[in-house]
Scaffold this motif. Structure first.
Motif, PDB file in Angstrom:
ATOM      1  N   GLY A   9      58.335 -46.171 115.540  1.00 56.84           N
ATOM      2  CA  GLY A   9      57.801 -46.078 116.893  1.00 56.84           C
ATOM      3  C   GLY A   9      56.308 -45.812 116.984  1.00 56.84           C
ATOM      4  N   VAL A  10      55.645 -45.489 115.871  1.00 61.21           N
ATOM      5  CA  VAL A  10      54.208 -45.227 115.879  1.00 61.21           C
ATOM      6  C   VAL A  10      53.459 -46.542 116.094  1.00 61.21           C
ATOM      7  CG1 VAL A  10      52.253 -44.468 114.467  1.00 61.21           C
ATOM      8  CG2 VAL A  10      54.375 -43.157 114.460  1.00 61.21           C
ATOM      9  N   LYS A  11      52.444 -46.511 116.953  1.00 62.57           N
ATOM     10  CA  LYS A  11      51.655 -47.715 117.241  1.00 62.57           C
ATOM     11  C   LYS A  11      50.348 -47.681 116.463  1.00 62.57           C
ATOM     12  CE  LYS A  11      53.659 -48.271 121.721  1.00 62.57           C
ATOM     13  NZ  LYS A  11      53.687 -49.217 122.761  1.00 62.57           N
ATOM     14  N   LEU A  12      50.071 -48.811 115.774  1.00 65.83           N
ATOM     15  CA  LEU A  12      48.852 -48.941 114.989  1.00 65.83           C
ATOM     16  C   LEU A  12      47.928 -49.976 115.627  1.00 65.83           C
ATOM     17  CD1 LEU A  12      50.175 -48.927 111.308  1.00 65.83           C
ATOM     18  CD2 LEU A  12      49.644 -47.005 112.808  1.00 65.83           C
ATOM     19  N   ALA A  13      46.625 -49.657 115.638  1.00 64.63           N
ATOM     20  CA  ALA A  13      45.617 -50.549 116.209  1.00 64.63           C
ATOM     21  C   ALA A  13      45.200 -51.596 115.187  1.00 64.63           C
ATOM     22  CB  ALA A  13      44.405 -49.740 116.657  1.00 64.63           C
ATOM     23  N   VAL A  14      45.206 -52.855 115.616  1.00 65.48           N
ATOM     24  CA  VAL A  14      44.869 -53.977 114.741  1.00 65.48           C
ATOM     25  C   VAL A  14      43.927 -54.916 115.491  1.00 65.48           C
ATOM     26  CG1 VAL A  14      45.788 -55.973 113.483  1.00 65.48           C
ATOM     27  CG2 VAL A  14      47.115 -53.863 113.604  1.00 65.48           C
ATOM     28  N   ASP A  15      42.858 -55.330 114.822  1.00 64.85           N
ATOM     29  CA  ASP A  15      41.967 -56.365 115.356  1.00 64.85           C
ATOM     30  C   ASP A  15      42.095 -57.590 114.472  1.00 64.85           C
ATOM     31  OD1 ASP A  15      40.992 -54.626 117.266  1.00 64.85           O
ATOM     32  OD2 ASP A  15      39.048 -54.326 116.304  1.00 64.85           O
ATOM     33  N   PHE A  16      42.063 -58.770 115.083  1.00 62.14           N
ATOM     34  CA  PHE A  16      42.055 -59.984 114.276  1.00 62.14           C
ATOM     35  C   PHE A  16      41.034 -60.954 114.831  1.00 62.14           C
ATOM     36  CE2 PHE A  16      45.452 -60.356 117.358  1.00 62.14           C
ATOM     37  CZ  PHE A  16      45.315 -61.628 117.892  1.00 62.14           C
ATOM     38  N   PHE A  17      40.401 -61.663 113.904  1.00 59.83           N
ATOM     39  CA  PHE A  17      39.334 -62.605 114.222  1.00 59.83           C
ATOM     40  C   PHE A  17      39.680 -63.930 113.565  1.00 59.83           C
ATOM     41  CE2 PHE A  17      37.805 -58.289 113.958  1.00 59.83           C
ATOM     42  CZ  PHE A  17      37.153 -58.132 115.166  1.00 59.83           C
ATOM     43  N   ILE A  18      39.653 -64.991 114.366  1.00 65.10           N
ATOM     44  CA  ILE A  18      40.088 -66.300 113.899  1.00 65.10           C
ATOM     45  C   ILE A  18      38.907 -67.264 113.965  1.00 65.10           C
ATOM     46  CG2 ILE A  18      41.733 -68.175 114.314  1.00 65.10           C
ATOM     47  CD1 ILE A  18      43.377 -66.009 115.874  1.00 65.10           C
ATOM     48  N   PRO A  19      38.695 -68.083 112.932  1.00 64.64           N
ATOM     49  CA  PRO A  19      37.592 -69.051 112.974  1.00 64.64           C
ATOM     50  C   PRO A  19      37.728 -69.987 114.164  1.00 64.64           C
ATOM     51  CG  PRO A  19      38.534 -68.948 110.778  1.00 64.64           C
ATOM     52  CD  PRO A  19      39.444 -68.152 111.683  1.00 64.64           C
ATOM     53  N   SER A  20      36.605 -70.414 114.693  1.00 66.11           N
ATOM     54  CA  SER A  20      36.638 -71.336 115.823  1.00 66.11           C
ATOM     55  C   SER A  20      36.470 -72.760 115.314  1.00 66.11           C
ATOM     56  CB  SER A  20      35.550 -70.983 116.835  1.00 66.11           C
ATOM     57  OG  SER A  20      34.292 -70.981 116.208  1.00 66.11           O
ATOM     58  N   ARG A  71      28.950 -57.846 107.951  1.00 62.03           N
ATOM     59  CA  ARG A  71      28.475 -59.045 107.255  1.00 62.03           C
ATOM     60  C   ARG A  71      29.620 -59.755 106.521  1.00 62.03           C
ATOM     61  NH1 ARG A  71      23.349 -57.604 104.400  1.00 62.03           N
ATOM     62  NH2 ARG A  71      22.567 -57.803 106.498  1.00 62.03           N
ATOM     63  N   ILE A  72      30.457 -59.000 105.819  1.00 58.00           N
ATOM     64  CA  ILE A  72      31.541 -59.625 105.040  1.00 58.00           C
ATOM     65  C   ILE A  72      32.531 -60.345 105.952  1.00 58.00           C
ATOM     66  CG2 ILE A  72      32.927 -57.501 104.931  1.00 58.00           C
ATOM     67  CD1 ILE A  72      32.718 -60.147 102.163  1.00 58.00           C
ATOM     68  N   SER A  73      32.873 -59.756 107.082  1.00 58.90           N
ATOM     69  CA  SER A  73      33.830 -60.436 107.972  1.00 58.90           C
ATOM     70  C   SER A  73      33.222 -61.693 108.570  1.00 58.90           C
ATOM     71  CB  SER A  73      34.328 -59.489 109.068  1.00 58.90           C
ATOM     72  OG  SER A  73      33.270 -59.026 109.857  1.00 58.90           O
ATOM     73  N   ARG A  74      31.946 -61.644 108.933  1.00 56.71           N
ATOM     74  CA  ARG A  74      31.288 -62.844 109.467  1.00 56.71           C
ATOM     75  C   ARG A  74      31.263 -63.956 108.425  1.00 56.71           C
ATOM     76  NH1 ARG A  74      26.859 -59.261 111.293  1.00 56.71           N
ATOM     77  NH2 ARG A  74      25.619 -60.397 109.780  1.00 56.71           N
ATOM     78  N   GLN A  75      30.991 -63.598 107.160  1.00 57.87           N
ATOM     79  CA  GLN A  75      30.962 -64.599 106.095  1.00 57.87           C
ATOM     80  C   GLN A  75      32.346 -65.195 105.868  1.00 57.87           C
ATOM     81  OE1 GLN A  75      29.236 -62.319 102.904  1.00 57.87           O
ATOM     82  NE2 GLN A  75      27.149 -62.826 103.508  1.00 57.87           N
ATOM     83  N   LEU A  76      33.372 -64.366 105.866  1.00 56.67           N
ATOM     84  CA  LEU A  76      34.733 -64.865 105.656  1.00 56.67           C
ATOM     85  C   LEU A  76      35.162 -65.796 106.786  1.00 56.67           C
ATOM     86  CD1 LEU A  76      36.349 -61.580 104.338  1.00 56.67           C
ATOM     87  CD2 LEU A  76      36.074 -63.711 103.043  1.00 56.67           C
ATOM     88  N   ILE A  77      34.907 -65.394 108.015  1.00 53.98           N
ATOM     89  CA  ILE A  77      35.284 -66.217 109.173  1.00 53.98           C
ATOM     90  C   ILE A  77      34.537 -67.551 109.134  1.00 53.98           C
ATOM     91  CG2 ILE A  77      35.196 -66.356 111.693  1.00 53.98           C
ATOM     92  CD1 ILE A  77      35.556 -63.203 111.601  1.00 53.98           C
ATOM     93  N   ALA A  78      33.249 -67.516 108.778  1.00 52.25           N
ATOM     94  CA  ALA A  78      32.455 -68.752 108.689  1.00 52.25           C
ATOM     95  C   ALA A  78      32.983 -69.694 107.620  1.00 52.25           C
ATOM     96  CB  ALA A  78      30.989 -68.412 108.413  1.00 52.25           C
ATOM     97  N   ARG A  79      33.684 -69.158 106.621  1.00 50.58           N
ATOM     98  CA  ARG A  79      34.225 -69.982 105.532  1.00 50.58           C
ATOM     99  C   ARG A  79      35.690 -70.360 105.752  1.00 50.58           C
ATOM    100  NH1 ARG A  79      30.026 -67.216 103.801  1.00 50.58           N
ATOM    101  NH2 ARG A  79      28.701 -68.043 102.153  1.00 50.58           N
ATOM    102  N   GLY A  80      36.201 -70.128 106.952  1.00 56.20           N
ATOM    103  CA  GLY A  80      37.539 -70.603 107.284  1.00 56.20           C
ATOM    104  C   GLY A  80      38.673 -69.629 107.059  1.00 56.20           C
ATOM    105  N   TYR A  81      38.370 -68.359 106.908  1.00 58.57           N
ATOM    106  CA  TYR A  81      39.416 -67.341 106.795  1.00 58.57           C
ATOM    107  C   TYR A  81      39.566 -66.615 108.125  1.00 58.57           C
ATOM    108  CZ  TYR A  81      39.102 -67.675 101.703  1.00 58.57           C
ATOM    109  OH  TYR A  81      39.117 -68.118 100.410  1.00 58.57           O
ATOM    110  N   ALA A  82      40.792 -66.270 108.472  1.00 57.91           N
ATOM    111  CA  ALA A  82      41.001 -65.313 109.556  1.00 57.91           C
ATOM    112  C   ALA A  82      40.799 -63.935 108.932  1.00 57.91           C
ATOM    113  CB  ALA A  82      42.397 -65.449 110.126  1.00 57.91           C
ATOM    114  N   TYR A  83      40.359 -62.984 109.728  1.00 61.92           N
ATOM    115  CA  TYR A  83      40.078 -61.644 109.226  1.00 61.92           C
ATOM    116  C   TYR A  83      40.826 -60.642 110.094  1.00 61.92           C
ATOM    117  CZ  TYR A  83      37.426 -57.455 108.035  1.00 61.92           C
ATOM    118  OH  TYR A  83      37.068 -56.192 107.634  1.00 61.92           O
ATOM    119  N   VAL A  84      41.574 -59.753 109.445  1.00 63.39           N
ATOM    120  CA  VAL A  84      42.360 -58.740 110.150  1.00 63.39           C
ATOM    121  C   VAL A  84      41.980 -57.374 109.602  1.00 63.39           C
ATOM    122  CG1 VAL A  84      44.689 -57.875 110.633  1.00 63.39           C
ATOM    123  CG2 VAL A  84      44.287 -60.349 110.473  1.00 63.39           C
ATOM    124  N   ILE A  85      41.788 -56.426 110.509  1.00 62.21           N
ATOM    125  CA  ILE A  85      41.535 -55.043 110.100  1.00 62.21           C
ATOM    126  C   ILE A  85      42.411 -54.132 110.949  1.00 62.21           C
ATOM    127  CG2 ILE A  85      39.514 -54.825 111.592  1.00 62.21           C
ATOM    128  CD1 ILE A  85      38.359 -52.925 109.343  1.00 62.21           C
TER     129      ILE A  85
END
Length: 191
Positions: A9-20, A71-85
């Motif tokens: 029942g515990v809720k965890l916060a998650v952000d995800f970023f998907i390449p455009s 910087r690392i998440s921007r680089q990963l997204i620019a290279r076609g990876y989705a990024y989740v934290i």
């Protein structure tokens, strides 16, 4: 941003970023980072010096800083990876109590990996990155053997933290433990 509900029942916060990318690519390999240090923060009243450093490092003056500014998440997204934290339980915007290095954190991480796998934007291939506590979280989640977790890249972590950091030579590192505990508390209270 989402809240994911864990089996207890515990809720965890998650952000995800998907390449455009264009409509021809809708599913992406995913890089997942699992953190006790806040996936996002708000810093009001930054000094001019800190604003300039922030603009140089993250590309924004603030006051809101999320993983998309790293910087690392921007680089990963620019290279076609989705990024989740995700914020570990009891940290950042996640609910529950945080007990450092608790086995429950590994179980939660597996639930998050399984959730990522089920998303329409995930191609079924997930890797994890990070150093220090983020590196520990990779080993812990990998030990739960989620099917979609294909690789981990832990960096800057001791193989055995009990005697290496907490009790070197059998003596409790009281000063280090207090400073680290105070640091975690400050981070998680957005001090």
């Amino acid at each position: 941003s989402r809240y994911l509900t864990m089996p207890d029942g515990v809720k965890l916060a998650v952000d995800f970023f998907i390449p455009s990318e264009g409509p021809e690519k809708k599913r992406f390999p995913v890089i997942f980072e699992y953190s006790p240090y806040n996936r996002a923060s708000v810093y009001f009243n930054l000094s001019l010096k800190m604003k300039v450093l922030s603009k140089w490092y993250t590309g924004t003056w603030g006051p809101i800083f999320d993983a998309s500014k790293k910087r690392i998440s921007r680089q990963l997204i620019a290279r076609g990876y989705a990024y989740v934290i995700a914020d570990m339980r009891g940290t950042g915007a996640s609910f529950g109590a945080h007990i450092p290095l608790d086995p429950q954190l590994a179980k939660d991480g597996k639930v998050i990996v399984d959730w990522i796998t089920a998303q329409e934007w995930c191609d079924g291939n997930i890797g994890m990155i990070g150093q220090s506590y983020h590196a520990w979280s990779q080993w812990a989640v990998a030990a739960e053997r989620p099917k979609a977790l294909k690789c981990i890249a832990p960096a800057l972590i001791m193989a055995e933290t009990y005697t290496g950091a907490n009790r070197p030579g059998g003596i409790t590192a009281v000063s280090w433990l207090k400073h680290y505990s105070d640091f975690l508390q400050d981070v998680n209270h957005n001090a």
